[in-house]
Design an enzyme around this catalytic site. Structure first.
Site, PDB file in Angstrom:
ATOM      1  N   ARG A 171      19.505  71.823  84.872  1.00  0.00           N
ATOM      2  CA  ARG A 171      20.486  72.804  84.385  1.00  0.00           C
ATOM      3  C   ARG A 171      20.938  73.706  85.534  1.00  0.00           C
ATOM      4  NH1 ARG A 171      19.662  77.923  82.549  1.00  0.00           N
ATOM      5  NH2 ARG A 171      17.492  77.547  81.994  1.00  0.00           N
ATOM      6  N   TYR A 220      47.456  74.367  76.289  1.00  0.00           N
ATOM      7  CA  TYR A 220      46.678  73.433  75.486  1.00  0.00           C
ATOM      8  C   TYR A 220      46.142  74.157  74.247  1.00  0.00           C
ATOM      9  CZ  TYR A 220      42.398  70.842  74.269  1.00  0.00           C
ATOM     10  OH  TYR A 220      41.396  70.194  73.605  1.00  0.00           O
ATOM     11  N   ASP A 223      45.102  75.836  85.043  1.00  0.00           N
ATOM     12  CA  ASP A 223      44.614  74.545  84.553  1.00  0.00           C
ATOM     13  C   ASP A 223      45.472  73.472  85.216  1.00  0.00           C
ATOM     14  OD1 ASP A 223      44.084  72.197  83.147  1.00  0.00           O
ATOM     15  OD2 ASP A 223      43.815  73.224  81.236  1.00  0.00           O
ATOM     16  N   LYS A 242      40.015  63.710  81.991  1.00  0.00           N
ATOM     17  CA  LYS A 242      41.336  63.129  82.125  1.00  0.00           C
ATOM     18  C   LYS A 242      41.472  62.394  83.459  1.00  0.00           C
ATOM     19  CE  LYS A 242      42.042  65.305  78.189  1.00  0.00           C
ATOM     20  NZ  LYS A 242      40.999  66.319  78.101  1.00  0.00           N
TER      21      LYS A 242
END
Length: 375
Positions: A39, A92, A165, A190
């Site tokens: 982590r 988005y 973004d 993506k």
């Protein structure tokens, strides 16, 4: 025996071993010198973050478990309870849902800024504790292109940070730090990964102190990306430039084809000369215009249904940027959470269809669209 693999192995481990207390102290005394717990950091997730950081020209980056986690980490880098953010109205739907439904509960307010004024005077939208502006290089789903240099100047005039973004453009087309942005984020799901088999995100900082803050947020909120997902994303990233160029060539050809169809009322693609930001897109995008486009059919659900049933090479799959083409329906998927008024104001109508153009042979894609429109 010394093993020197050309490709980084998958470090599928949650924890790393130490010889003694001296090694433990070295871990805390020399950050980045070794690993403790996945982590907190793992060779695979660090490799992905470092690779995207290099592409974007940043000072440091973190890989996250999804694009949404990247958006969350980016906003939390600058915001605390009582703060306020500006967000491009063309955004988005997941970004607006995060701001409206969750960050509002944590005391972070939001005001949406119309596309037309993002690079102009932001004064009417400011509050005493406004911290940042969030926008997309190329907006989803209407493919509007933000003037990044103008937006950065508008932000920095008021001491705001510009968070971009860059998912649709990728660093192959545009590097927002070249235009003075402060943070850049990607849904790695993506184009960065590119094969529709990974869910991941990444955030890149221009300043070292922001990179350190991102690292802390990633560790303490547990946003860390898994080793396997990181390895797959790095594998996909190696062909990013080749893939993006192929996406762009195919999308431009399809946009020109769609312009000729009598049943298509409008085509939204920055590569078309009549696109309102065509020249800006050519400059910021190095004469490449991306692999995404949208087009407007008649505002009848059954017309859209008929088109979806007729195409064979563009399955209805509500994501984007895989090597295989697909289509999506913004009104019913990505922007479903917006109010009807917001949808109308943005131009997200019943007949709007978004195409994610893949890298298949262009003659096959055009033939499929031709037969679909013929029906």
């Amino acid at each position: 025996m010394h093993i020197h693999p050309k490709i980084t192995p998958i470090y599928q481990t949650s924890v790393f071993k130490f010889e003694d207390l001296n090694e433990l102290e070295l871990y805390f005394g020399e950050p980045g010198s070794r690993y403790l717990y996945s982590r907190n950091g793992n060779p695979n997730s660090d490799e992905l973050a470092d690779a995207v950081n290099l592409l974007e020209g940043g000072a440091g980056a973190v890989a996250t478990g999804s694009g949404m986690a990247a958006i969350f980490a980016a906003i939390m880098t600058y915001c605390a309870s009582g703060d306020h953010v500006l967000c491009a109205a063309d955004i988005y739907g997941g970004s607006s849902a995060l701001l409206n439904q969750e960050l509002s509960r944590l005391g972070v307010g939001v005001t949406y800024v119309p596309f037309e004024v993002l690079a102009e005077d932001l004064t009417p939208y400011l509050e005493p504790r406004t911290r940042l502006l969030l926008c997309e290089t190329i907006s989803n789903p209407l493919l509007r292109v933000v003037d990044l240099r103008g937006a950065a100047q508008a932000c920095h005039t008021h001491g705001l940070k510009l968070v971009v973004d860059n998912t649709f453009a990728t660093p192959v087309l545009t590097r927002p730090f070249d235009y003075e942005a402060d943070l850049v984020l990607h849904s790695v799901t993506k184009y960065i990964s590119g094969h529709s088999d990974v869910t991941a995100g990444v955030v890149v900082a221009r300043a070292a102190e922001d990179a350190a803050r991102l690292k802390q947020i990633g560790v303490l909120f547990g946003l860390t990306l898994s080793p396997m997902e990181s390895w797959l994303a790095v594998r996909g990233l190696k062909t990013l430039r080749l893939r993006v160029e192929a996406h762009c060539r195919n999308a431009e050809a399809i946009a020109k084809f769609l312009k000729q169809q009598p049943t298509v009322q409008a085509v939204h693609y920055p590569g078309l000369p009549d696109h309102p930001q065509h020249l800006l897109a050519a400059n910021q995008g190095r004469a490449l215009f991306g692999g995404m486009l949208s087009f407007q059919l008649e505002d009848e659900a059954e017309v859209v249904n008929q088109f979806m049933r007729a195409v064979k090479r563009f399955p209805f799959a509500p994501s984007l940027a895989g090597v295989d083409s697909s289509l999506s329906y913004p009104l019913g998927t990505s922007h479903r959470s917006l109010t009807q008024q917001q949808q109308l104001e943005l131009g997200i109508r019943v007949g709007l269809v978004r195409l994610s153009v893949g890298i298949e042979p262009i003659n096959e894609l055009l033939a499929d669209l031709e037969q679909a429109f013929a029906k």
